[in-house]
Write a protein that holds these residues in place. Structure first.
Motif, PDB file in Angstrom:
ATOM      1  N   ALA A  23      19.406 -47.827 -15.346  1.00  0.00           N
ATOM      2  CA  ALA A  23      20.710 -47.198 -15.572  1.00  0.00           C
ATOM      3  C   ALA A  23      20.546 -45.731 -15.967  1.00  0.00           C
ATOM      4  O   ALA A  23      21.296 -44.866 -15.505  1.00  0.00           O
ATOM      5  CB  ALA A  23      21.484 -47.954 -16.647  1.00  0.00           C
ATOM      6  N   LEU A  24      19.561 -45.451 -16.808  1.00  0.00           N
ATOM      7  CA  LEU A  24      19.367 -44.077 -17.270  1.00  0.00           C
ATOM      8  C   LEU A  24      18.738 -43.184 -16.201  1.00  0.00           C
ATOM      9  O   LEU A  24      18.915 -41.967 -16.234  1.00  0.00           O
ATOM     10  CB  LEU A  24      18.519 -44.056 -18.547  1.00  0.00           C
ATOM     11  CG  LEU A  24      19.161 -44.722 -19.756  1.00  0.00           C
ATOM     12  CD1 LEU A  24      18.225 -44.660 -20.953  1.00  0.00           C
ATOM     13  CD2 LEU A  24      20.503 -44.097 -20.091  1.00  0.00           C
ATOM     14  N   THR A  25      18.045 -43.779 -15.264  1.00  0.00           N
ATOM     15  CA  THR A  25      17.446 -43.002 -14.177  1.00  0.00           C
ATOM     16  C   THR A  25      18.520 -42.405 -13.274  1.00  0.00           C
ATOM     17  O   THR A  25      18.373 -41.291 -12.778  1.00  0.00           O
ATOM     18  CB  THR A  25      16.476 -43.880 -13.351  1.00  0.00           C
ATOM     19  OG1 THR A  25      15.420 -44.307 -14.208  1.00  0.00           O
ATOM     20  CG2 THR A  25      15.902 -43.140 -12.178  1.00  0.00           C
ATOM     21  N   VAL A  26      19.610 -43.110 -13.088  1.00  0.00           N
ATOM     22  CA  VAL A  26      20.649 -42.665 -12.152  1.00  0.00           C
ATOM     23  C   VAL A  26      21.874 -42.057 -12.836  1.00  0.00           C
ATOM     24  O   VAL A  26      22.802 -41.637 -12.161  1.00  0.00           O
ATOM     25  CB  VAL A  26      21.079 -43.802 -11.191  1.00  0.00           C
ATOM     26  CG1 VAL A  26      19.901 -44.239 -10.333  1.00  0.00           C
ATOM     27  CG2 VAL A  26      21.660 -44.981 -11.958  1.00  0.00           C
ATOM     28  N   ASN A  27      21.876 -42.018 -14.164  1.00  0.00           N
ATOM     29  CA  ASN A  27      22.977 -41.424 -14.921  1.00  0.00           C
ATOM     30  C   ASN A  27      22.422 -40.427 -15.925  1.00  0.00           C
ATOM     31  O   ASN A  27      21.361 -40.653 -16.503  1.00  0.00           O
ATOM     32  CB  ASN A  27      23.749 -42.506 -15.691  1.00  0.00           C
ATOM     33  CG  ASN A  27      24.466 -43.448 -14.766  1.00  0.00           C
ATOM     34  OD1 ASN A  27      25.468 -43.093 -14.164  1.00  0.00           O
ATOM     35  ND2 ASN A  27      23.952 -44.667 -14.628  1.00  0.00           N
ATOM     36  N   GLU A  28      23.161 -39.365 -16.153  1.00  0.00           N
ATOM     37  CA  GLU A  28      22.720 -38.363 -17.128  1.00  0.00           C
ATOM     38  C   GLU A  28      22.613 -38.979 -18.518  1.00  0.00           C
ATOM     39  O   GLU A  28      21.665 -38.726 -19.255  1.00  0.00           O
ATOM     40  CB  GLU A  28      23.692 -37.188 -17.151  1.00  0.00           C
ATOM     41  CG  GLU A  28      23.241 -36.061 -18.035  1.00  0.00           C
ATOM     42  CD  GLU A  28      24.181 -34.872 -17.971  1.00  0.00           C
ATOM     43  OE1 GLU A  28      24.365 -34.237 -19.013  1.00  0.00           O
ATOM     44  OE2 GLU A  28      24.716 -34.590 -16.882  1.00  0.00           O
ATOM     45  N   SER A  29      23.588 -39.793 -18.883  1.00  0.00           N
ATOM     46  CA  SER A  29      23.551 -40.541 -20.144  1.00  0.00           C
ATOM     47  C   SER A  29      24.440 -41.767 -19.994  1.00  0.00           C
ATOM     48  O   SER A  29      25.328 -41.806 -19.144  1.00  0.00           O
ATOM     49  CB  SER A  29      24.015 -39.673 -21.319  1.00  0.00           C
ATOM     50  OG  SER A  29      25.390 -39.401 -21.226  1.00  0.00           O
ATOM     51  N   VAL A  30      24.161 -42.758 -20.841  1.00  0.00           N
ATOM     52  CA  VAL A  30      24.944 -43.998 -20.826  1.00  0.00           C
ATOM     53  C   VAL A  30      25.175 -44.402 -22.275  1.00  0.00           C
ATOM     54  O   VAL A  30      24.246 -44.370 -23.090  1.00  0.00           O
ATOM     55  CB  VAL A  30      24.224 -45.129 -20.060  1.00  0.00           C
ATOM     56  CG1 VAL A  30      25.063 -46.395 -20.032  1.00  0.00           C
ATOM     57  CG2 VAL A  30      23.863 -44.698 -18.643  1.00  0.00           C
ATOM     58  N   SER A  31      26.406 -44.783 -22.590  1.00  0.00           N
ATOM     59  CA  SER A  31      26.722 -45.184 -23.958  1.00  0.00           C
ATOM     60  C   SER A  31      26.155 -46.569 -24.255  1.00  0.00           C
ATOM     61  O   SER A  31      25.892 -47.364 -23.349  1.00  0.00           O
ATOM     62  CB  SER A  31      28.243 -45.200 -24.172  1.00  0.00           C
ATOM     63  OG  SER A  31      28.817 -46.317 -23.509  1.00  0.00           O
ATOM     64  N   PHE A  32      25.996 -46.829 -25.543  1.00  0.00           N
ATOM     65  CA  PHE A  32      25.515 -48.133 -25.993  1.00  0.00           C
ATOM     66  C   PHE A  32      26.423 -49.239 -25.460  1.00  0.00           C
ATOM     67  O   PHE A  32      25.943 -50.236 -24.926  1.00  0.00           O
ATOM     68  CB  PHE A  32      25.476 -48.171 -27.528  1.00  0.00           C
ATOM     69  CG  PHE A  32      24.946 -49.463 -28.077  1.00  0.00           C
ATOM     70  CD1 PHE A  32      23.598 -49.624 -28.328  1.00  0.00           C
ATOM     71  CD2 PHE A  32      25.800 -50.530 -28.357  1.00  0.00           C
ATOM     72  CE1 PHE A  32      23.096 -50.812 -28.843  1.00  0.00           C
ATOM     73  CE2 PHE A  32      25.322 -51.722 -28.857  1.00  0.00           C
ATOM     74  CZ  PHE A  32      23.965 -51.864 -29.105  1.00  0.00           C
ATOM     75  N   ASN A  33      27.725 -49.046 -25.593  1.00  0.00           N
ATOM     76  CA  ASN A  33      28.675 -50.080 -25.150  1.00  0.00           C
ATOM     77  C   ASN A  33      28.587 -50.319 -23.650  1.00  0.00           C
ATOM     78  O   ASN A  33      28.668 -51.465 -23.197  1.00  0.00           O
ATOM     79  CB  ASN A  33      30.099 -49.699 -25.545  1.00  0.00           C
ATOM     80  CG  ASN A  33      30.315 -49.762 -27.043  1.00  0.00           C
ATOM     81  OD1 ASN A  33      29.610 -50.469 -27.753  1.00  0.00           O
ATOM     82  ND2 ASN A  33      31.283 -49.014 -27.537  1.00  0.00           N
TER      83      ASN A  33
END
Length: 100
Positions: A23-33
């Protein structure tokens, strides 16, 4: 032992950690939720895996507020991106070798 197997990293053996890194490889950041919902895990389970990845310096955490609500988000580090890429490459080589 094949040299590419040295690039398989123990930190990525768990499906939750693989999911986080993907998920983090394809997104700049991801929330905990968002990570919790995406991966279908409990808060405690996700938190322990995130701590392990943070300890390896594969991810970094950013805490902020959206309005008055705290928001924790995660980003992949340069070290994490390299390690994860090498891990995936090693898996791919292993699969190719097994299909010969």
């Amino acid at each position: 032992m094949k040299s590419y197997l040295n690039n398989l990293h123990k930190a990525f053996e768990n499906r939750t950690r693989l999911g986080v890194m993907s998920a983090l490889t394809v997104n700049e950041s991801v929330s905990f939720n968002d990570l919790r919902e995406l991966l279908g895990v409990t808060d405690g389970n996700l938190a322990s895996h995130l701590k392990a990845l943070e300890k390896e310096q594969f991810i970094e955490v950013r805490k902020s507020f959206i309005g008055r609500k705290p928001n924790t988000s995660y980003m992949i580090t340069k070290v994490g991106k390299t390690a994860f890429s090498e891990h995936l490459d090693a898996l791919e080589q292993l699969i190719k070798e097994q299909s010969k």
